[in-house]
Design a protein around this motif. Structure first.
Motif, PDB file in Angstrom:
ATOM      1  N   SER A  99       0.831  -1.205   0.000  1.00 13.92           N
ATOM      2  CA  SER A  99       0.000   0.000   0.000  1.00 13.92           C
ATOM      3  C   SER A  99       0.866   1.256   0.000  1.00 13.92           C
ATOM      4  CB  SER A  99      -0.907   0.001   1.229  1.00 13.92           C
ATOM      5  OG  SER A  99      -0.139   0.198   2.410  1.00 13.92           O
ATOM      6  N   LYS A 101       0.617   3.828   1.809  1.00 12.49           N
ATOM      7  CA  LYS A 101       0.906   4.237   3.179  1.00 12.49           C
ATOM      8  C   LYS A 101       2.110   3.479   3.734  1.00 12.49           C
ATOM      9  CE  LYS A 101      -3.849   5.510   4.428  1.00 12.49           C
ATOM     10  NZ  LYS A 101      -4.981   5.227   5.349  1.00 12.49           N
ATOM     11  N   THR A 102       2.222   2.199   3.397  1.00 10.09           N
ATOM     12  CA  THR A 102       3.372   1.410   3.838  1.00 10.09           C
ATOM     13  C   THR A 102       4.667   1.948   3.235  1.00 10.09           C
ATOM     14  OG1 THR A 102       1.972  -0.561   3.986  1.00 10.09           O
ATOM     15  CG2 THR A 102       4.343  -0.917   3.921  1.00 10.09           C
ATOM     16  N   SER A 154       1.727  10.155  11.483  1.00 11.78           N
ATOM     17  CA  SER A 154       0.403  10.648  11.089  1.00 11.78           C
ATOM     18  C   SER A 154       0.510  11.894  10.225  1.00 11.78           C
ATOM     19  CB  SER A 154      -0.427  10.943  12.345  1.00 11.78           C
ATOM     20  OG  SER A 154      -0.564   9.796  13.157  1.00 11.78           O
ATOM     21  N   ILE A 157       1.540  10.852   6.660  1.00 13.56           N
ATOM     22  CA  ILE A 157       0.420  10.325   5.884  1.00 13.56           C
ATOM     23  C   ILE A 157      -0.574  11.431   5.540  1.00 13.56           C
ATOM     24  CG2 ILE A 157      -1.555   8.751   5.975  1.00 13.56           C
ATOM     25  CD1 ILE A 157       0.122   6.881   7.669  1.00 13.56           C
ATOM     26  N   LEU A 250      -3.817   9.636  14.468  1.00 14.48           N
ATOM     27  CA  LEU A 250      -3.510   8.267  14.074  1.00 14.48           C
ATOM     28  C   LEU A 250      -4.743   7.586  13.482  1.00 14.48           C
ATOM     29  CD1 LEU A 250      -1.652   5.787  13.978  1.00 14.48           C
ATOM     30  CD2 LEU A 250      -2.337   5.292  16.344  1.00 14.48           C
ATOM     31  N   TYR A 251      -5.882   7.791  14.107  1.00 14.72           N
ATOM     32  CA  TYR A 251      -7.130   7.199  13.615  1.00 14.72           C
ATOM     33  C   TYR A 251      -7.471   7.743  12.230  1.00 14.72           C
ATOM     34  CZ  TYR A 251     -12.108   6.106  13.269  1.00 14.72           C
ATOM     35  OH  TYR A 251     -13.333   5.673  12.833  1.00 14.72           O
ATOM     36  N   ARG A 254      -5.131   6.310   9.574  1.00 13.32           N
ATOM     37  CA  ARG A 254      -5.444   4.922   9.225  1.00 13.32           C
ATOM     38  C   ARG A 254      -6.665   4.846   8.302  1.00 13.32           C
ATOM     39  NH1 ARG A 254      -3.509   0.521  11.842  1.00 13.32           N
ATOM     40  NH2 ARG A 254      -5.536  -0.489  11.598  1.00 13.32           N
ATOM     41  N   LYS A 255      -7.636   5.701   8.535  1.00 12.79           N
ATOM     42  CA  LYS A 255      -8.873   5.667   7.748  1.00 12.79           C
ATOM     43  C   LYS A 255      -8.759   6.432   6.431  1.00 12.79           C
ATOM     44  CE  LYS A 255     -11.330   3.267  10.655  1.00 12.79           C
ATOM     45  NZ  LYS A 255     -11.851   1.912  10.288  1.00 12.79           N
TER      46      LYS A 255
END
Length: 527
Positions: A99, A101-102, A154, A157, A250-251, A254-255
């Motif tokens: 991904s 993000k990775t 965070s 991203i 962080l949430y 991730r979303k």
């Protein structure tokens, strides 16, 4: 993901194997250990002499670091210049079946590793310098490594992977961060100049509740206050807000949907970095602007003289094509430093220094020249040209005309950093002139010793080894010059001490230039 982990493992292992086989690695390691020990004991002496070796004062130091690093990270990530992929990584990593993000976290590992080193340094220095408790330092270390890393990941991203917010939003965010840093620094400088030049002024300023309630940055500072100073209503609220906001980011990270639209910008930035590295090697100078090609003006120059003088006029022609001529960020920083020193001379209590006030500007100049890295120059480009070696002139003259413009630039920079303070400090014209000459000698010393380290002594070492050799040679020259100045001051007076310091520095610099001139004898010597 396993492929990315394997890539990092093999990269680290191969670099270690390559370094172990080089004898120069061990020489560089000795210099690194010596430099770290010297810096450690020097700062410990400064902290003890200033009587600030307490956990409360460490909070002030941490606050300054947070106010510098966190907004700077936001700025670099907002511009998408905070993560650097090597050209090989661009072709391998971007095509890997993981991904986006990775991939961002893959690139962010370098920053996270830097955070680990900073955390270890804070842990050691907090105990040794500021006498903080081991439990306090361990708690802050865990907080720093866990929550700071989560926050930075965070932000990475959010800035790279966000595909909904427009580019104007991140440009506005960058401007806001610049304004914030300027306001915080400006208030601090104003307080130092209007009250007294003491550490306690900065401590009182950064301990204000309004600072600890600034979103993210101030809340981070509140955590340090909670751990090292003790709980109160402000730092408890600030800590709770920081933890909540970090977990919230962080949430959201991730979303957040990320399909890899940042690939193009990241690849473009990697190519620009690579091109600028090549430009430094070939041209000796480099533009710090990214995303825009450097524009050149039409220019002409009348060649006068013969032989090695042609090198000087050719460099002059290249500089005249630049929009800022020979000036750059170093000249701007000298101007800013000169204005700050001059303003302090107007608002501060200069007479408290007594007869030692004349050493304030030379001390600032010497420290800045020794600590900070220099700007790129054009002399190295001359070594790549076969025509340089065909000029029927002495190697020492070739060195002189290859660096003559740098001495003129040092003269202008020295005037800018010296004259404002000399006026407000009411320093005699003789001392002011000697201070400008001292700056020129220090810059020439760094230039020629850098040339000596790059092309003669340390040509087979890495960039770190050459930098350490240069700093070592500069340190020896400064120590000898200061001893000569002390002897001259005791025997003949202040002006004589200044003159002897400049004389010895000039002689040592000339010796370095004479040895460095060996690199201009034959092109094969560089191989």
């Amino acid at each position: 993901m396993q492929g990315l982990i394997y890539l990092y493992q093999r990269t680290i292992v191969n670099r270690i194997k390559k370094a172990v086989k080089k004898p120069t690695t061990y020489v560089g390691l000795v210099f690194v250990v010596f430099y770290v020990v010297m810096i450690f004991w020097s700062f410990q002496m400064i902290i003890n002499d200033a009587k600030i070796a307490t956990p409360e004062n460490m909070v002030t130091v941490l606050s300054c670091i947070i106010l510098l690093i966190l907004p700077s990270n936001v700025i670099s990530y907002s511009k998408r210049h905070g993560l650097l992929f090597r050209p090989s990584e661009v072709h391998f990593v971007f095509q890997s079946p993981v991904s986006p993000k990775t991939i961002l976290m893959f690139a962010g590992i370098k920053s996270f590793a830097g955070n680990l080193l900073i955390g270890i340094a804070i842990f050691v220095f907090g105990i040794c310098w500021f006498h903080a408790g081991v439990g306090q330092m361990l708690l802050y270390f865990l907080f720093f490594e866990v929550f700071e890393t989560i926050l930075e990941a965070s932000i990475i991203i959010f800035c790279y992977g966000n595909e909904k917010l427009h580019e104007k939003f991140f440009k506005g965010l960058t401007i806001v961060m610049y304004i914030f840093m300027a306001v915080i620094a400006g208030i601090g400088i104003y307080l130092l100049m209007t009250r007294k030049m003491e550490f306690s002024v900065i401590r009182e300023y950064l301990d204000m509740p309004v600072i600890q309630l600034i979103p993210i940055v101030g809340w981070n500072i509140a955590v340090a206050h909670l751990i090292f100073v003790g709980p109160n209503i402000i730092n408890v609220i600030g800590t709770a807000l920081f933890l909540t906001s970090t977990l919230g980011m962080l949430y959201v990270a991730r979303k957040m949907k990320c399909t890899g639209e940042y690939f193009e910008d990241a690849e473009k930035f990697a190519d620009e970095i690579q091109a600028k590295r090549m430009e430094v090697k070939k041209r000796g100078t480099v533009s710090l602007r990214f995303g825009k090609k450097k524009k050149y003006r039409e220019a002409a120059v009348e060649y006068k003289g013969k032989y090695a003088k042609a090198i000087y006029y050719r460099q002059l022609l290249e500089y005249k094509k630049n929009r800022m001529f020979i000036f750059g960020w170093n000249t701007f920083m000298c101007l800013v430093a000169g204005i700050v020193i001059g303003v302090y001379g107007c608002l501060g209590d200069i007479e408290a220094f007594g007869q030692w006030k004349v050493f304030i500007i030379p001390g600032i100049v010497a420290y800045a020249v020794f600590i900070f890295s220099g700007y790129p120059t054009k002399w190295s480009k001359e070594l790549e040209s076969p025509y340089t070696y065909l000029i029927p002139d002495t190697s020492l003259k070739k060195v002189w005309y290859s660096t003559k413009i740098e001495h003129l630039r040092a003269l202008i920079d020295g005037i800018l950093i010296t004259v404002p303070g000399a006026i407000t400090f009411q320093i005699s014209p003789v001392i002011a002139v000697l201070t400008v000459l001292l700056y020129m000698c220090l810059m020439a010393n760094r230039l020629y010793y850098g040339m000596l380290a790059d092309t003669v002594i340390g040509k087979n070492l890495g960039s770190t080894g050459r930098s350490l050799i240069k700093m070592f040679l500069q340190g020896i020259a400064m120590v000898i010059a200061m001893i000569a100045a002390a002897v001259g001051y005791v025997v003949w007076g202040l002006e004589a001490g200044f003159f002897l310091m400049i004389l010895f520095m000039a002689l040592l610099t000339f010796a370095g230039a004479a040895v460095a001139a060996l690199s201009f004898v034959k092109m094969e010597a560089l191989d």
